[in-house]
Design a protein around this motif. Structure first.
Motif, mmCIF file in Angstrom:
data_model
loop_
_atom_site.group_PDB
_atom_site.id
_atom_site.type_symbol
_atom_site.label_atom_id
_atom_site.label_comp_id
_atom_site.label_asym_id
_atom_site.label_seq_id
_atom_site.Cartn_x
_atom_site.Cartn_y
_atom_site.Cartn_z
ATOM 1 N N ALA A 52 39.648 48.298 42.275
ATOM 2 C CA ALA A 52 40.588 48.903 41.325
ATOM 3 C C ALA A 52 42.000 48.351 41.499
ATOM 4 O O ALA A 52 42.772 48.291 40.535
ATOM 5 N N SER A 53 42.330 47.924 42.717
ATOM 6 C CA SER A 53 43.688 47.438 42.983
ATOM 7 C C SER A 53 43.865 45.962 42.640
ATOM 8 O O SER A 53 44.993 45.515 42.429
ATOM 9 N N TRP A 54 42.758 45.197 42.592
ATOM 10 C CA TRP A 54 42.914 43.770 42.318
ATOM 11 C C TRP A 54 42.223 43.282 41.044
ATOM 12 O O TRP A 54 42.396 42.118 40.650
ATOM 13 N N ALA A 55 41.505 44.131 40.353
ATOM 14 C CA ALA A 55 40.790 43.697 39.152
ATOM 15 C C ALA A 55 41.727 43.115 38.098
ATOM 16 O O ALA A 55 41.393 42.134 37.418
ATOM 17 N N GLY A 56 42.930 43.685 37.967
ATOM 18 C CA GLY A 56 43.860 43.219 36.949
ATOM 19 C C GLY A 56 44.294 41.770 37.117
ATOM 20 O O GLY A 56 44.738 41.141 36.148
ATOM 21 N N GLU A 57 44.166 41.219 38.327
ATOM 22 C CA GLU A 57 44.545 39.822 38.559
ATOM 23 C C GLU A 57 43.674 38.859 37.765
ATOM 24 O O GLU A 57 44.062 37.709 37.541
ATOM 25 N N TYR A 58 42.493 39.316 37.347
ATOM 26 C CA TYR A 58 41.540 38.429 36.678
ATOM 27 C C TYR A 58 41.472 38.676 35.170
ATOM 28 O O TYR A 58 40.584 38.125 34.502
ATOM 29 N N ALA A 59 42.377 39.444 34.630
ATOM 30 C CA ALA A 59 42.382 39.701 33.189
ATOM 31 C C ALA A 59 42.453 38.387 32.415
ATOM 32 O O ALA A 59 43.239 37.499 32.731
ATOM 33 N N GLY A 60 41.598 38.247 31.415
ATOM 34 C CA GLY A 60 41.583 37.046 30.595
ATOM 35 C C GLY A 60 40.837 35.873 31.191
ATOM 36 O O GLY A 60 40.809 34.790 30.591
ATOM 37 N N ARG A 61 40.228 36.057 32.361
ATOM 38 C CA ARG A 61 39.535 34.956 33.030
ATOM 39 C C ARG A 61 38.031 35.191 33.066
ATOM 40 O O ARG A 61 37.552 36.327 32.949
ATOM 41 N N SER A 62 37.288 34.115 33.232
ATOM 42 C CA SER A 62 35.851 34.210 33.464
ATOM 43 C C SER A 62 35.616 34.345 34.961
ATOM 44 O O SER A 62 36.246 33.642 35.758
ATOM 45 N N VAL A 63 34.707 35.233 35.345
ATOM 46 C CA VAL A 63 34.475 35.526 36.757
ATOM 47 C C VAL A 63 32.978 35.640 37.013
ATOM 48 O O VAL A 63 32.234 36.197 36.201
ATOM 49 N N ALA A 64 32.524 35.108 38.144
ATOM 50 C CA ALA A 64 31.164 35.332 38.634
ATOM 51 C C ALA A 64 31.280 36.090 39.948
ATOM 52 O O ALA A 64 32.007 35.677 40.851
ATOM 53 N N VAL A 65 30.582 37.212 40.041
ATOM 54 C CA VAL A 65 30.674 38.081 41.215
ATOM 55 C C VAL A 65 29.386 37.949 42.029
ATOM 56 O O VAL A 65 28.280 37.994 41.480
#
Length: 272
Positions: A52-65
């Motif tokens: 919840a504290s770092w999710a916003g850093e990836y807004a607008g990006r493609s991510v593989a978890v």
């Protein structure tokens, strides 16, 4: 049945090493990671409990978890990232599936420390030509996409490394440097566990161009010419590196996908 919000091992493997690679986040627990202390190329570890504290850093990006088995941790984190504005997918089968498929993996013990912003810091000699362009490309595409590079006067590399806690490369008497007939790029490919066929092929071209051995690879003179041309086009080493990223992207894709392709000018002239 595969999830619509999942990415396969094969698809992710094709994206790694290219400019279109998603951000790869490893959210395995410490216990799971310690049992298999290797990372997918270009990935970074984050705590799932803190998403919840770092999710916003990836807004607008493609991510593989990535988690261990591709279940609750990766699906939960990917869902958090999507609600924060990212296009996030979970790796099918997790790290277990990646390692079982024999895909490249970075030994954690070989990775340099990262700073408070999560970046590795590297230092080498100014005015790069071949090895000092190839190595940053390899690091940013396969080790740490956010890596920072300092280009300094040759006599100051080790001092800068010491004072700024940076990792020196391609200078004498350091770990990341030439070994025998191998150039620094060769060493990084091997030590980082990245010795897949395409990177082995590219390493041979780099070695041939960097050590004046055109007999090793017919492509070496082309890489040398392009590298020397770039060094004369750019007075700023970082601007040169930005341009060099595209050059090495092209050589990598040729090594991976196009070595069997030929080109000839079609002529419709009578008697041709």
């Amino acid at each position: 049945m595969p999830s619509i919000n999942a990415i396969s091992v094969d698809k992710l493997a094709r994206l790694i090493g290219t400019p279109n690679c998603p951000a790869i986040i490893d959210v395995r627990t410490d216990e799971d990671f310690d049992a298999q202390p290797r990372l997918l190329p270009a990935s970074a570890r984050r705590r799932h409990a803190d998403v919840a504290s770092w999710a916003g850093e990836y807004a607008g990006r493609s991510v593989a978890v990535v988690c261990q088995k591709g279940l609750k941790l990766s699906h939960g984190v990917a869902a958090w990232l999507r609600q924060a504005g990212a296009s996030a997918e979970s790796l099918e089968g997790g790290s277990d599936a990646w390692f079982a498929a024999g895909m490249p993996a970075l030994p954690h013990a070989m990775l340099p420390r990262r700073d408070a912003q999560g970046r590795s810091l590297w230092v080498t000699r100014e005015r790069p030509k071949i090895d000092r362009m190839a190595c940053p490309w390899l690091i940013r595409r396969f080790v740490d996409p956010g890596a920072v590079f300092l280009f300094v006067k040759p006599s100051e590399v080790l001092g800068v490394a010491d004072r700024f806690d940076a990792t020196p490369f391609d200078v004498e008497d350091v770990f990341w440097s030439h070994r025998g007939e191998l150039c620094t790029f060769d060493v990084m490919v091997e030590e980082f566990g990245l010795a897949a066929p395409a990177l082995r092929h590219l390493a041979l071209i780099v070695r041939a161009a960097d050590t004046a051995r055109p007999d090793l690879s017919p492509e070496a003179p082309g890489l040398l010419a392009a590298s020397l041309g770039l060094s004369r086009m750019f007075a700023d080493d970082l601007a040169q590196l930005d341009a060099g990223m595209t050059l090495y992207d092209a050589f990598f894709r040729w090594c991976r996908d196009a070595t069997g392709e030929t080109h000839n000018w079609p002529s419709n002239r009578p008697g041709a």
